[in-house]
Scaffold this motif. Structure first.
Motif, PDB file in Angstrom:
ATOM      1  N   GLN A   1       0.836  -1.209   0.000  1.00 15.90           N
ATOM      2  CA  GLN A   1       0.000   0.000   0.000  1.00 15.90           C
ATOM      3  C   GLN A   1       0.868   1.255   0.000  1.00 15.90           C
ATOM      4  O   GLN A   1       0.455   2.306  -0.476  1.00 15.90           O
ATOM      5  CB  GLN A   1      -0.859   0.065   1.266  1.00 15.90           C
ATOM      6  CG  GLN A   1      -1.843  -1.042   1.477  1.00 15.90           C
ATOM      7  CD  GLN A   1      -2.475  -0.884   2.844  1.00 15.90           C
ATOM      8  OE1 GLN A   1      -3.517  -0.258   2.976  1.00 15.90           O
ATOM      9  NE2 GLN A   1      -1.850  -1.422   3.866  1.00 15.90           N
ATOM     10  N   GLN A   2       2.054   1.131   0.599  1.00 11.21           N
ATOM     11  CA  GLN A   2       2.902   2.292   0.824  1.00 11.21           C
ATOM     12  C   GLN A   2       3.731   2.615  -0.421  1.00 11.21           C
ATOM     13  O   GLN A   2       4.340   1.723  -1.013  1.00 11.21           O
ATOM     14  CB  GLN A   2       3.844   2.027   2.004  1.00 11.21           C
ATOM     15  CG  GLN A   2       3.137   1.746   3.310  1.00 11.21           C
ATOM     16  CD  GLN A   2       2.318   2.936   3.777  1.00 11.21           C
ATOM     17  OE1 GLN A   2       2.790   4.072   3.760  1.00 11.21           O
ATOM     18  NE2 GLN A   2       1.086   2.677   4.187  1.00 11.21           N
ATOM     19  N   PRO A   3       3.767   3.881  -0.818  1.00 12.84           N
ATOM     20  CA  PRO A   3       4.574   4.253  -1.992  1.00 12.84           C
ATOM     21  C   PRO A   3       6.030   3.829  -1.871  1.00 12.84           C
ATOM     22  O   PRO A   3       6.642   3.401  -2.857  1.00 12.84           O
ATOM     23  CB  PRO A   3       4.436   5.780  -2.039  1.00 12.84           C
ATOM     24  CG  PRO A   3       3.131   6.066  -1.348  1.00 12.84           C
ATOM     25  CD  PRO A   3       3.008   5.028  -0.278  1.00 12.84           C
TER      26      PRO A   3
ATOM     27  N   LEU B   1       9.884  -2.362  -4.517  1.00 14.74           N
ATOM     28  CA  LEU B   1       9.517  -3.552  -5.280  1.00 14.74           C
ATOM     29  C   LEU B   1       9.696  -3.352  -6.781  1.00 14.74           C
ATOM     30  O   LEU B   1      10.027  -4.295  -7.510  1.00 14.74           O
ATOM     31  CB  LEU B   1       8.061  -3.929  -4.982  1.00 14.74           C
ATOM     32  CG  LEU B   1       7.748  -4.362  -3.545  1.00 14.74           C
ATOM     33  CD1 LEU B   1       6.242  -4.430  -3.322  1.00 14.74           C
ATOM     34  CD2 LEU B   1       8.382  -5.705  -3.230  1.00 14.74           C
ATOM     35  N   LEU B   2       9.466  -2.127  -7.239  1.00 18.13           N
ATOM     36  CA  LEU B   2       9.500  -1.847  -8.675  1.00 18.13           C
ATOM     37  C   LEU B   2      10.844  -1.294  -9.146  1.00 18.13           C
ATOM     38  O   LEU B   2      10.950  -0.858 -10.293  1.00 18.13           O
ATOM     39  CB  LEU B   2       8.381  -0.855  -9.026  1.00 18.13           C
ATOM     40  CG  LEU B   2       6.958  -1.417  -8.909  1.00 18.13           C
ATOM     41  CD1 LEU B   2       5.926  -0.294  -8.932  1.00 18.13           C
ATOM     42  CD2 LEU B   2       6.679  -2.417 -10.022  1.00 18.13           C
TER      43      LEU B   2
ATOM     44  N   PHE C   1      -0.730  -0.461  -9.882  1.00 17.76           N
ATOM     45  CA  PHE C   1      -1.279   0.894  -9.824  1.00 17.76           C
ATOM     46  C   PHE C   1      -0.266   1.918 -10.336  1.00 17.76           C
ATOM     47  O   PHE C   1      -0.645   3.020 -10.715  1.00 17.76           O
ATOM     48  CB  PHE C   1      -1.680   1.247  -8.386  1.00 17.76           C
ATOM     49  CG  PHE C   1      -3.041   0.757  -7.993  1.00 17.76           C
ATOM     50  CD1 PHE C   1      -4.174   1.501  -8.267  1.00 17.76           C
ATOM     51  CD2 PHE C   1      -3.193  -0.456  -7.350  1.00 17.76           C
ATOM     52  CE1 PHE C   1      -5.430   1.051  -7.910  1.00 17.76           C
ATOM     53  CE2 PHE C   1      -4.441  -0.920  -6.986  1.00 17.76           C
ATOM     54  CZ  PHE C   1      -5.568  -0.165  -7.268  1.00 17.76           C
ATOM     55  N   GLU C   2       1.008   1.567 -10.316  1.00 22.86           N
ATOM     56  CA  GLU C   2       2.052   2.496 -10.763  1.00 22.86           C
ATOM     57  C   GLU C   2       2.162   2.412 -12.286  1.00 22.86           C
ATOM     58  O   GLU C   2       2.985   1.677 -12.835  1.00 22.86           O
ATOM     59  CB  GLU C   2       3.385   2.137 -10.093  1.00 22.86           C
ATOM     60  CG  GLU C   2       3.352   2.179  -8.573  1.00 22.86           C
ATOM     61  CD  GLU C   2       3.245   3.603  -8.038  1.00 22.86           C
ATOM     62  OE1 GLU C   2       3.495   4.560  -8.814  1.00 22.86           O
ATOM     63  OE2 GLU C   2       2.913   3.761  -6.847  1.00 22.86           O
ATOM     64  N   HIS C   3       1.332   3.186 -12.976  1.00 25.12           N
ATOM     65  CA  HIS C   3       1.240   3.037 -14.431  1.00 25.12           C
ATOM     66  C   HIS C   3       2.522   3.441 -15.149  1.00 25.12           C
ATOM     67  O   HIS C   3       2.759   3.015 -16.282  1.00 25.12           O
ATOM     68  CB  HIS C   3       0.050   3.834 -14.973  1.00 25.12           C
ATOM     69  CG  HIS C   3       0.149   5.316 -14.765  1.00 25.12           C
ATOM     70  ND1 HIS C   3       0.831   6.138 -15.623  1.00 25.12           N
ATOM     71  CD2 HIS C   3      -0.351   6.116 -13.782  1.00 25.12           C
ATOM     72  CE1 HIS C   3       0.745   7.388 -15.193  1.00 25.12           C
ATOM     73  NE2 HIS C   3       0.038   7.401 -14.071  1.00 25.12           N
ATOM     74  N   ARG C   4       3.371   4.220 -14.493  1.00 19.94           N
ATOM     75  CA  ARG C   4       4.635   4.599 -15.136  1.00 19.94           C
ATOM     76  C   ARG C   4       5.569   3.398 -15.302  1.00 19.94           C
ATOM     77  O   ARG C   4       6.532   3.464 -16.068  1.00 19.94           O
ATOM     78  CB  ARG C   4       5.322   5.700 -14.328  1.00 19.94           C
ATOM     79  CG  ARG C   4       4.566   7.027 -14.348  1.00 19.94           C
ATOM     80  CD  ARG C   4       5.176   8.052 -13.416  1.00 19.94           C
ATOM     81  NE  ARG C   4       4.409   9.288 -13.403  1.00 19.94           N
ATOM     82  CZ  ARG C   4       3.313   9.476 -12.678  1.00 19.94           C
ATOM     83  NH1 ARG C   4       2.866   8.490 -11.914  1.00 19.94           N
ATOM     84  NH2 ARG C   4       2.657  10.622 -12.720  1.00 19.94           N
ATOM     85  N   HIS C   5       5.283   2.323 -14.596  1.00 21.46           N
ATOM     86  CA  HIS C   5       6.112   1.121 -14.699  1.00 21.46           C
ATOM     87  C   HIS C   5       5.481   0.054 -15.594  1.00 21.46           C
ATOM     88  O   HIS C   5       6.048  -1.035 -15.726  1.00 21.46           O
ATOM     89  CB  HIS C   5       6.353   0.528 -13.307  1.00 21.46           C
ATOM     90  CG  HIS C   5       7.199   1.381 -12.415  1.00 21.46           C
ATOM     91  ND1 HIS C   5       8.575   1.294 -12.382  1.00 21.46           N
ATOM     92  CD2 HIS C   5       6.862   2.356 -11.527  1.00 21.46           C
ATOM     93  CE1 HIS C   5       9.054   2.166 -11.502  1.00 21.46           C
ATOM     94  NE2 HIS C   5       8.037   2.819 -10.975  1.00 21.46           N
TER      95      HIS C   5
ATOM     96  N   LEU D   1      -5.592  -3.136 -14.458  1.00 22.98           N
ATOM     97  CA  LEU D   1      -4.740  -1.977 -14.195  1.00 22.98           C
ATOM     98  C   LEU D   1      -3.682  -1.816 -15.283  1.00 22.98           C
ATOM     99  O   LEU D   1      -3.322  -0.693 -15.649  1.00 22.98           O
ATOM    100  CB  LEU D   1      -4.079  -2.117 -12.825  1.00 22.98           C
ATOM    101  CG  LEU D   1      -5.010  -1.939 -11.624  1.00 22.98           C
ATOM    102  CD1 LEU D   1      -4.344  -2.431 -10.352  1.00 22.98           C
ATOM    103  CD2 LEU D   1      -5.432  -0.486 -11.473  1.00 22.98           C
ATOM    104  N   LEU D   2      -3.190  -2.925 -15.801  1.00 18.22           N
ATOM    105  CA  LEU D   2      -2.181  -2.864 -16.859  1.00 18.22           C
ATOM    106  C   LEU D   2      -2.756  -2.337 -18.173  1.00 18.22           C
ATOM    107  O   LEU D   2      -1.998  -1.968 -19.074  1.00 18.22           O
ATOM    108  CB  LEU D   2      -1.570  -4.248 -17.083  1.00 18.22           C
ATOM    109  CG  LEU D   2      -0.695  -4.785 -15.946  1.00 18.22           C
ATOM    110  CD1 LEU D   2      -0.331  -6.242 -16.192  1.00 18.22           C
ATOM    111  CD2 LEU D   2       0.565  -3.938 -15.780  1.00 18.22           C
ATOM    112  N   THR D   3      -4.087  -2.312 -18.278  1.00 17.66           N
ATOM    113  CA  THR D   3      -4.723  -1.777 -19.487  1.00 17.66           C
ATOM    114  C   THR D   3      -5.075  -0.300 -19.333  1.00 17.66           C
ATOM    115  O   THR D   3      -5.825   0.245 -20.143  1.00 17.66           O
ATOM    116  CB  THR D   3      -6.006  -2.563 -19.829  1.00 17.66           C
ATOM    117  OG1 THR D   3      -6.982  -2.367 -18.786  1.00 17.66           O
ATOM    118  CG2 THR D   3      -5.722  -4.045 -19.979  1.00 17.66           C
TER     119      THR D   3
END
Length: 404
Positions: A196-198, A204-205, A240-244, A306-308
């Motif tokens: 949940q935490q940024p 992780l990313l 949720f992090e669409h930039r990745h 989410l990936l879409t």
């Protein structure tokens, strides 16, 4: 479309339910008498009996509410749960699991022992600690709520230098037999909650750490739906992090086959359709089983949804034949809410592209009146799902055996 809320998972260990009798003042006196037996130096048999009594109290809401008022007792319980070589430590740890499962107790629990997350983290990641799974379960429950979760993330960041940070947690989660005495399945929900935490998602990313790649095989972990669900929840939250998304869908990670494979069954496809699928999804055996847990199936679908969110993401998901897997899943699926999630994803894949300026679905600003209407529609859908589930339950109940 999935909302912007990052979900949490819960762990719970059952205890013998027992509610204390008598007024609160009576229990205050009882707690004062009980406290010396929970501290270090108490006679072992009496300490064990005291820990069992407290564990029984945590099995009911009224019992937890009364314990929440006893700061000294909570502190003694936390210390006992981490005490080396103490036989009652397991019951104390299990009591903490049940207390942490009650969000109304979190504030008092952490106020009584501000270093509780550090205590539990040290024990959960100790490969020799026999009750590490209880410590992990208590942390998983604490991390369900935003404030304790943020505090725990801060603890992990501070502990990174001493080797007890997220990297150590991932090592314990991904290493078979890390602790010979404890399976540590509860680390899955714990990681999902932390994601949940940024700061956790940034860790992780991080492409240089290759963390996501280590987690992907665990989407097929057959020994525990708890661990498997925690991993899928973590991946979903990271999506949720669409930039990745480009990196996640690209060759360095190639996340989509790992999300689709648990949703795939033994169905046969034409040669033309088969060529559209990733290699790992082609020519699956006739005994291929889908993910048995409906909640996990839904999270997998939501992760793909989410990936879409972006136009390139939608195109990549289409190009890898996701529609074929989802089409067969929709035919097979019996859970109404999972089927509905599948329908929404299929609509995104086969529908027209959004108009210019609205290509990123996660960044679209929805007017308040439209948002209220959508929320109303969601509530109506949920009511319909509940009604369908009740009807299905009634039908299955009517087909059961009868007594003569």
């Amino acid at each position: 479309m999935a909302t912007g809320r990052v979900e949490t998972l819960e762990s719970e260990i059952p205890a013998r339910p027992s509610a204390p009798a008598g007024p609160e003042a009576t229990f205050d006196a009882e707690a004062a008498e009980l406290l010396p037996f929970l501290t270090q130096g108490a006679r072992a048999d009496l300490q064990a009996a005291a820990a069992q009594h407290v564990l029984a109290l945590t099995g009911s809401g009224p019992g937890r509410a009364l314990l929440a008022r006893q700061a000294e007792l909570l502190k003694a319980l936390a210390v006992l749960a981490a005490a080396a070589g103490s036989a009652p430590a397991r019951d104390a740890a299990r009591a903490l699991v049940n207390l942490a499962a009650d969000p109304s107790v979190h504030e008092q629990l952490l106020a009584a022992d501000p270093v509780l997350p550090t205590r539990l983290l040290g024990r959960a990641l100790d490969p020799q600690w026999p009750w590490a799974d209880e410590a992990a379960a208590a942390l998983a429950n604490l991390s369900r709520e935003p404030a304790p979760c943020a505090a725990l993330m801060g603890t992990l960041e501070a502990a990174a230098k001493s080797g007890l940070g997220l990297e150590r947690l991932l090592c314990a989660l991904c290493t078979p037999g890390y602790n010979a005495c404890a399976p540590l399945h509860h680390l899955g929900p714990l990681l999902s909650n932390l994601s949940q935490q940024p700061a956790a998602r940034a860790f992780l990313l991080d492409p240089d750490r290759c963390v996501i790649q280590r987690l992907l095989p665990l989407t097929q972990y057959s020994d525990s739906s708890l661990r498997r669900g925690g991993i899928v929840g973590t991946l979903r939250n990271c999506c949720f992090e669409h930039r990745h998304h480009e990196w996640l869908l690209g060759p360095d990670v190639d996340i989509l086959p790992f999300l689709l494979l648990p949703l795939a069954g033994p169905e046969e496809f034409s040669e033309e359709e088969m060529d559209r699928l990733p290699v790992d999804l082609q020519y699956l055996p006739p005994d291929k089983q889908r993910e048995p847990d409906a909640d996990i199936r839904k999270m997998l679908i939501e992760a793909i949804m989410l990936l879409t969110a972006t136009a390139p993401g939608r195109q990549q998901v289409r190009d890898q034949g996701a529609y074929l897997i989802l089409r067969e899943l929709h035919t097979w699926e019996s859970e109404p809410d999972v089927q509905m999630a599948c329908e929404k994803l299929i609509q995104v894949l086969i529908g027209d592209e959004p108009e210019c300026g609205m290509e990123n679905l996660l960044e679209v600003q929805v007017p308040e009146d439209v948002e209220r209407q959508l929320q109303q529609l969601d509530r109506q859908e949920q009511e319909q799902l509940k009604q369908q589930q009740l009807e299905l339950a009634g039908e299955s109940g009517g087909e059961g055996p009868t007594l003569r």
